[in-house]
Design an enzyme around this catalytic site. Structure first.
Site, PDB file in Angstrom:
ATOM      1  N   SER A  48     -43.409 -22.605 -51.121  1.00 55.69           N
ATOM      2  CA  SER A  48     -42.830 -23.834 -51.680  1.00 55.69           C
ATOM      3  C   SER A  48     -41.442 -24.079 -51.083  1.00 55.69           C
ATOM      4  O   SER A  48     -40.824 -23.163 -50.551  1.00 55.69           O
ATOM      5  CB  SER A  48     -42.672 -23.683 -53.195  1.00 55.69           C
ATOM      6  OG  SER A  48     -43.838 -23.168 -53.761  1.00 55.69           O
ATOM      7  N   THR A  51     -38.569 -26.058 -46.331  1.00 55.28           N
ATOM      8  CA  THR A  51     -38.781 -25.499 -44.985  1.00 55.28           C
ATOM      9  C   THR A  51     -40.257 -25.239 -44.723  1.00 55.28           C
ATOM     10  O   THR A  51     -40.760 -25.494 -43.622  1.00 55.28           O
ATOM     11  CB  THR A  51     -37.965 -24.201 -44.815  1.00 55.28           C
ATOM     12  OG1 THR A  51     -36.649 -24.431 -45.314  1.00 55.28           O
ATOM     13  CG2 THR A  51     -37.890 -23.793 -43.354  1.00 55.28           C
ATOM     14  N   ASP A 102     -43.312 -18.598 -46.345  1.00 58.69           N
ATOM     15  CA  ASP A 102     -42.558 -19.165 -47.457  1.00 58.69           C
ATOM     16  C   ASP A 102     -41.076 -19.224 -47.098  1.00 58.69           C
ATOM     17  O   ASP A 102     -40.617 -18.506 -46.198  1.00 58.69           O
ATOM     18  CB  ASP A 102     -42.764 -18.315 -48.729  1.00 58.69           C
ATOM     19  CG  ASP A 102     -42.494 -19.094 -50.011  1.00 58.69           C
ATOM     20  OD1 ASP A 102     -41.974 -20.232 -49.941  1.00 58.69           O
ATOM     21  OD2 ASP A 102     -42.808 -18.567 -51.096  1.00 58.69           O
ATOM     22  N   GLY A 118     -36.526 -23.342 -56.078  1.00 58.55           N
ATOM     23  CA  GLY A 118     -37.433 -24.459 -56.361  1.00 58.55           C
ATOM     24  C   GLY A 118     -38.333 -24.204 -57.563  1.00 58.55           C
ATOM     25  O   GLY A 118     -39.310 -24.925 -57.777  1.00 58.55           O
ATOM     26  N   GLU A 124     -45.044 -17.554 -56.086  1.00 59.19           N
ATOM     27  CA  GLU A 124     -44.625 -17.142 -54.733  1.00 59.19           C
ATOM     28  C   GLU A 124     -44.711 -15.625 -54.587  1.00 59.19           C
ATOM     29  O   GLU A 124     -45.155 -15.117 -53.560  1.00 59.19           O
ATOM     30  CB  GLU A 124     -43.194 -17.603 -54.461  1.00 59.19           C
ATOM     31  CG  GLU A 124     -43.087 -19.102 -54.277  1.00 59.19           C
ATOM     32  CD  GLU A 124     -41.656 -19.590 -54.141  1.00 59.19           C
ATOM     33  OE1 GLU A 124     -41.475 -20.699 -53.634  1.00 59.19           O
ATOM     34  OE2 GLU A 124     -40.724 -18.882 -54.547  1.00 59.19           O
ATOM     35  N   LYS A 142     -29.137 -19.582 -44.960  1.00 59.48           N
ATOM     36  CA  LYS A 142     -29.736 -18.617 -45.896  1.00 59.48           C
ATOM     37  C   LYS A 142     -29.424 -17.165 -45.560  1.00 59.48           C
ATOM     38  O   LYS A 142     -29.774 -16.268 -46.318  1.00 59.48           O
ATOM     39  CB  LYS A 142     -31.255 -18.813 -45.935  1.00 59.48           C
ATOM     40  CG  LYS A 142     -31.716 -20.233 -46.154  1.00 59.48           C
ATOM     41  CD  LYS A 142     -31.174 -20.773 -47.465  1.00 59.48           C
ATOM     42  CE  LYS A 142     -31.635 -22.176 -47.755  1.00 59.48           C
ATOM     43  NZ  LYS A 142     -33.034 -22.282 -48.046  1.00 59.48           N
TER      44      LYS A 142
HETATM   45  O1  LIG Z   1     -38.090 -20.077 -53.503  1.00 57.03           O
HETATM   46  C1  LIG Z   1     -38.329 -21.239 -53.307  1.00 57.03           C
HETATM   47  C2  LIG Z   1     -38.907 -22.136 -54.324  1.00 57.03           C
HETATM   48  O2  LIG Z   1     -39.041 -21.476 -55.550  1.00 57.03           O
HETATM   49  C3  LIG Z   1     -38.058 -21.840 -51.967  1.00 57.03           C
HETATM   50  O3  LIG Z   1     -38.842 -21.197 -51.027  1.00 57.03           O
HETATM   51  C4  LIG Z   1     -36.599 -21.673 -51.672  1.00 57.03           C
HETATM   52  O4  LIG Z   1     -35.876 -22.356 -52.686  1.00 57.03           O
HETATM   53  C5  LIG Z   1     -36.232 -22.216 -50.300  1.00 57.03           C
HETATM   54  O5  LIG Z   1     -36.389 -23.604 -50.271  1.00 57.03           O
HETATM   55  P1  LIG Z   1     -35.931 -24.488 -49.025  1.00 57.03           P
HETATM   56  O6  LIG Z   1     -36.849 -24.167 -47.915  1.00 57.03           O
HETATM   57  O7  LIG Z   1     -36.052 -25.892 -49.531  1.00 57.03           O
HETATM   58  O8  LIG Z   1     -34.513 -24.125 -48.726  1.00 57.03           O
END
Ligand SMILES: O=C(CO)[C@H](O)[C@H](O)COP(=O)(O)O
Length: 252
Positions: A48, A51, A102, A118, A124, A142
């Site tokens: 989710s 990315t 992910d 998210g 996940e 990140k």
């Molecule tokens: O853990 C998550 C959702 O629960 C997402 O993978 C995490 O927040 C990264 O999101 P993004 O790719 O929008 O930075």
């Protein structure tokens, strides 16, 4: 089969450089790890976030995509699978997954992760821990220079059974949290965020986390906690980071 795909350097840059960074990480992760030549059924986990959208897009471009069964980690990821014309499966049918992709909110130097920004952390973790290979896709923001809790300042996401939230909040302070709050829907929803599993989320700030395995174990031991957003113990095999210069780096 990858040779039939447009290579990443052939694609026009996206208008937002951050989106280009996410795309290069996700496309490279798929190109270098996906079992492209597989002729039989391949079970793939789709995470989710913003990315992994590009990972699903890339997998959806593969000519043999009819062979893949994709397991979602929540509602958004289910839509991604459908929108990219891929076959949708359920983890109950496919508890053994070949490879999962992910995103992450933070990645430390030992490939421990914070996830759950998210609100999808439980499914996940179910998918990641059921996968033979778990590949993280993220942009350069990140990466933590060392420990978790440095780049991601919003705290460790923790999924809790709703009736237990007050008790868990108190217990988190006893474990050393400097701040712990129930995540709110903000302008999108009055009251708490409700997860895909009908639970609440607590964001607990522990500052810099030098021992994420111990912290995960301690939090997981609290009555009412379903799962933590600390992905530890070698769960991730490799991370791909899209860099600000359009290149990518990896960590494993
Ligand atoms: O853990 C998550 C959702 O629960 C997402 O993978 C995490 O927040 C990264 O999101 P993004 O790719 O929008 O930075």
């Amino acid at each position: 089969m990858t040779s039939k795909l447009k290579q990443i350097h052939e694609l026009p840059p996206l208008s937002d450089p951050l989106e280009s960074a996410k795309r290069v990480a996700a496309y490279k992760a798929v190109d270098e790890n996906f079992p492209h030549e597989a002729t039989g059924e391949v079970v793939v986990g789709i995470g989710s976030g913003s990315t992994v959208v590009y990972a699903a897009e890339r997998i959806g471009q593969l000519p043999n995509k009819a062979n893949f069964v994709c397991i979602p980690t929540g509602f958004q990821s289910q839509q991604l699978i459908i929108d990219n014309g891929m076959k949708l499966g359920r983890i109950e049918q496919y508890p053994e997954i070949e490879i999962a992709f992910d995103g992450a909110d933070e990645v430390d130097y030992q490939l421990n992760l914070i996830k759950g920004g998210g609100a999808c952390l439980f499914q996940e973790k179910l998918v990641a821990s059921s996968s033979k290979k778990f590949i993280v896709v993220a942009d350069f923001r990140k990466k933590s220079p060392k420990h978790l809790g440095v780049a991601w300042k919003k705290g460790v996401p923790i999924e809790v059974v709703p009736v237990s939230y007050a008790r868990v909040l108190k217990d988190l302070y006893k474990l050393g949290a400097v701040k712990a709050i129930v995540r709110q829907g903000g302008s999108a929803k009055a009251g708490p965020v409700v997860t895909d599993n009908n639970n609440f989320l607590i964001d607990a700030d522990f500052g810099e986390i030098s021992n994420p395995q111990k912290l995960h174990n301690d939090i997981k031991g609290l009555v009412g906690v379903v799962e933590t957003g600390l992905f530890v113990n070698g769960i991730a095999n490799k991370a791909y980071f899209g860099e600000s210069n359009g290149e990518f780096t990896t960590q494993e």
